[in-house]
Design a protein around this motif. Structure first.
Motif, PDB file in Angstrom:
ATOM      1  N   VAL A  91      21.196  65.878  28.763  1.00 36.25           N
ATOM      2  CA  VAL A  91      22.637  65.969  28.512  1.00 36.25           C
ATOM      3  C   VAL A  91      23.413  65.878  29.828  1.00 36.25           C
ATOM      4  O   VAL A  91      24.413  65.160  29.926  1.00 36.25           O
ATOM      5  N   VAL A  92      22.942  66.600  30.842  1.00 39.14           N
ATOM      6  CA  VAL A  92      23.614  66.548  32.142  1.00 39.14           C
ATOM      7  C   VAL A  92      23.560  65.124  32.697  1.00 39.14           C
ATOM      8  O   VAL A  92      24.560  64.595  33.196  1.00 39.14           O
ATOM      9  N   TRP A  93      22.409  64.499  32.583  1.00 38.13           N
ATOM     10  CA  TRP A  93      22.260  63.111  33.039  1.00 38.13           C
ATOM     11  C   TRP A  93      23.203  62.178  32.277  1.00 38.13           C
ATOM     12  O   TRP A  93      23.877  61.323  32.881  1.00 38.13           O
ATOM     13  N   ALA A  94      23.276  62.346  30.945  1.00 34.52           N
ATOM     14  CA  ALA A  94      24.118  61.459  30.134  1.00 34.52           C
ATOM     15  C   ALA A  94      25.597  61.650  30.461  1.00 34.52           C
ATOM     16  O   ALA A  94      26.369  60.679  30.464  1.00 34.52           O
ATOM     17  N   LEU A  95      26.011  62.877  30.717  1.00 30.42           N
ATOM     18  CA  LEU A  95      27.403  63.098  31.115  1.00 30.42           C
ATOM     19  C   LEU A  95      27.718  62.379  32.423  1.00 30.42           C
ATOM     20  O   LEU A  95      28.761  61.738  32.563  1.00 30.42           O
ATOM     21  N   GLY A  99      30.215  58.867  33.477  1.00 25.62           N
ATOM     22  CA  GLY A  99      31.277  58.919  34.469  1.00 25.62           C
ATOM     23  C   GLY A  99      31.903  60.277  34.689  1.00 25.62           C
ATOM     24  O   GLY A  99      32.923  60.380  35.387  1.00 25.62           O
ATOM     25  N   HIS A 100      31.307  61.330  34.134  1.00 28.07           N
ATOM     26  CA  HIS A 100      31.847  62.671  34.311  1.00 28.07           C
ATOM     27  C   HIS A 100      31.156  63.335  35.508  1.00 28.07           C
ATOM     28  O   HIS A 100      29.928  63.478  35.510  1.00 28.07           O
ATOM     29  N   PRO A 101      31.898  63.757  36.515  1.00 28.15           N
ATOM     30  CA  PRO A 101      31.300  64.255  37.758  1.00 28.15           C
ATOM     31  C   PRO A 101      30.828  65.705  37.626  1.00 28.15           C
ATOM     32  O   PRO A 101      31.311  66.602  38.322  1.00 28.15           O
ATOM     33  N   VAL A 102      29.859  65.943  36.747  1.00 26.38           N
ATOM     34  CA  VAL A 102      29.363  67.300  36.539  1.00 26.38           C
ATOM     35  C   VAL A 102      28.229  67.593  37.507  1.00 26.38           C
ATOM     36  O   VAL A 102      27.514  66.691  37.963  1.00 26.38           O
ATOM     37  N   GLY A 103      28.079  68.859  37.824  1.00 34.84           N
ATOM     38  CA  GLY A 103      27.013  69.290  38.716  1.00 34.84           C
ATOM     39  C   GLY A 103      26.077  70.260  38.041  1.00 34.84           C
ATOM     40  O   GLY A 103      25.705  70.079  36.889  1.00 34.84           O
ATOM     41  N   GLY A 104      25.721  71.314  38.755  1.00 40.90           N
ATOM     42  CA  GLY A 104      24.698  72.219  38.278  1.00 40.90           C
ATOM     43  C   GLY A 104      25.221  73.337  37.398  1.00 40.90           C
ATOM     44  O   GLY A 104      26.429  73.504  37.184  1.00 40.90           O
ATOM     45  N   ALA A 130      25.918  70.506  25.843  1.00 42.25           N
ATOM     46  CA  ALA A 130      27.094  69.653  25.999  1.00 42.25           C
ATOM     47  C   ALA A 130      28.382  70.458  25.850  1.00 42.25           C
ATOM     48  O   ALA A 130      29.345  70.258  26.599  1.00 42.25           O
ATOM     49  N   SER A 131      28.416  71.376  24.879  1.00 44.30           N
ATOM     50  CA  SER A 131      29.605  72.204  24.678  1.00 44.30           C
ATOM     51  C   SER A 131      29.846  73.106  25.879  1.00 44.30           C
ATOM     52  O   SER A 131      30.997  73.278  26.321  1.00 44.30           O
ATOM     53  N   ALA A 132      28.772  73.699  26.410  1.00 42.84           N
ATOM     54  CA  ALA A 132      28.913  74.554  27.586  1.00 42.84           C
ATOM     55  C   ALA A 132      29.441  73.755  28.776  1.00 42.84           C
ATOM     56  O   ALA A 132      30.387  74.187  29.462  1.00 42.84           O
ATOM     57  N   VAL A 149      27.499  61.645  23.493  1.00 38.88           N
ATOM     58  CA  VAL A 149      26.799  61.945  24.745  1.00 38.88           C
ATOM     59  C   VAL A 149      25.417  62.519  24.444  1.00 38.88           C
ATOM     60  O   VAL A 149      24.416  62.120  25.062  1.00 38.88           O
ATOM     61  N   ALA A 150      25.356  63.458  23.503  1.00 36.96           N
ATOM     62  CA  ALA A 150      24.070  64.072  23.162  1.00 36.96           C
ATOM     63  C   ALA A 150      23.107  63.051  22.565  1.00 36.96           C
ATOM     64  O   ALA A 150      21.897  63.070  22.846  1.00 36.96           O
TER      65      ALA A 150
END
Length: 376
Positions: A91-95, A99-104, A130-132, A149-150
């Protein structure tokens, strides 16, 4: 249970929950861009989470081996994370791929959705994460967007070529309704599904026969459907009208005809089921469910002896209708029963399993429940 503070040294920001699902009708039609009719379950995956700013993803599952999995977000790629941790990592990889700049983040995960039972425990895990992340990183994504995304996480990172139904049911379910999903345009409608007022219950029979959709069987079915659509010069099998089924079958090799027949007739069963619910006749679903199981067993061939026995035993005990649910090759069956006959039906199924030498089945009542949400 080990607490979040004990694991990670601080308190979580919040907790999110995403449910498993039962599909009433429309099995294996979503990746043919057809129609499905699932409900979200009360059983959920819960994610306690806190954002991290050092690019580390730390994961702990209450159902795991007692160890924290620690990953570098920048290094996530398909094939790099094995086991249960691959789903939240996906999920983190797919986000990030979207194009979403998410981290840890630190994530403590807990679940009462049975694994391997065809109740979408993996989709519930993906949707909870994904919700978190949506809240932790202020992404502002709608429920349908998170479901896609999921799905992409499971398709491209985990390697299961599933449709979007499981994730949409988990993200968008609503209490007291079934989710009528058009898998082509992702439009949804919440259809009344109040069994209690009609004196009915939906019994879920977990056969304890586990399946693994990543083992190639599911992918082979999807490939067969895509080949059939290509031979018919159609975008998807959803585009075969019921009136055109026989001519379409005549243009296909013998091994593809049963797959196409199932998809086209199953889409029609979804339409019939929705009409019955809209008309306030949930009892009328019974024959639709049973016809769906026969198609899954005889045409799509994704049933197994345990799910066939669960269906047969439930019907013999007076169930209004019954069918397998989920991807197949094991998992669960559902039975629509009168409230007063629920215990008798459950006992009859358990007795049939004992006579056959199968493990004792799990038996729960399915209640249409809310989709993914923040709970604290």
């Amino acid at each position: 249970m080990t607490t979040f503070h004990e694991l990670f040294g601080h308190a979580p920001t919040g907790e999110w929950a995403a449910p498993g699902r039962v599909n009433l009708i429309g099995e294996h039609t979503d990746y043919n861009l057809g129609f499905v009719l699932p409900i979200a379950l009360p059983q959920t995956v819960r994610a306690r989470a806190r954002r991290r700013d050092d690019g580390r993803l730390r994961l702990y599952s209450a159902q795991g081996d007692g160890r924290v999995a620690e990953l570098a977000v920048a290094d996530l790629a398909p094939g790099t994370v094995a086991g249960w941790a691959g789903y939240p990592a996906a999920v983190v990889w797919a986000l990030r791929q979207a194009g979403h700049p998410v981290g840890g983040a630190d994530l403590l995960l807990d679940s009462d959705v049975p694994t391997g039972a065809g109740l979408s425990s993996s989709a519930a895990l993906e949707c909870a994460v994904a919700s978190a992340y949506n809240d932790l990183y202020g992404l502002g994504l709608a429920a349908q967007d998170l479901a896609v995304v999921a799905q992409q996480a499971e398709n491209r990172f985990v390697g299961v070529p599933c449709g979007v139904m499981d994730q949409m049911a988990s993200m968008c379910g609503r209490a007291g309704t079934a989710l009528h999903l058009d898998a082509r345009d992702l439009s949804i409608r919440h259809v009344p599904f109040d069994l209690a007022s009609a004196g009915l219950r939906l019994l879920v029979i977990d056969t304890r026969t586990r399946h693994d959709l990543a083992d190639g069987a599911y992918a082979a079915l999807r490939a067969g459907c895509e080949r059939a659509a290509a031979l018919l010069d159609l975008p998807a099998l959803r585009d075969v009208p019921p009136s055109g089924l026989d001519p379409a079958l005549g243009r296909l090799p013998a091994e593809l005809r049963p797959l196409v027949r199932h998809v086209v007739t199953e889409n029609e069963r979804v339409r019939r089921a929705v009409a019955l619910l809209d008309a306030g006749d949930p009892a009328g679903l019974g024959p639709v469910l049973t016809a769906g199981h026969a198609s899954l067993r005889d045409d799509y061939r994704v049933s197994c002896p345990e799910t066939d026995l669960a269906v047969e035993a439930a019907l013999s005990a007076g169930a209004l209708g019954a069918r397998m649910t989920g991807g197949g090759f094991g998992g669960s069956a559902i039975a629509l029963v009168a409230v007063g006959a629920a215990d008798e039906t459950a006992a009859a199924v358990a007795a049939a399993f004992r006579r056959a030498g199968y493990p004792e089945p799990g038996l729960v009542h399915a209640i249409a429940s809310a989709g993914a949400r923040r709970v604290s």
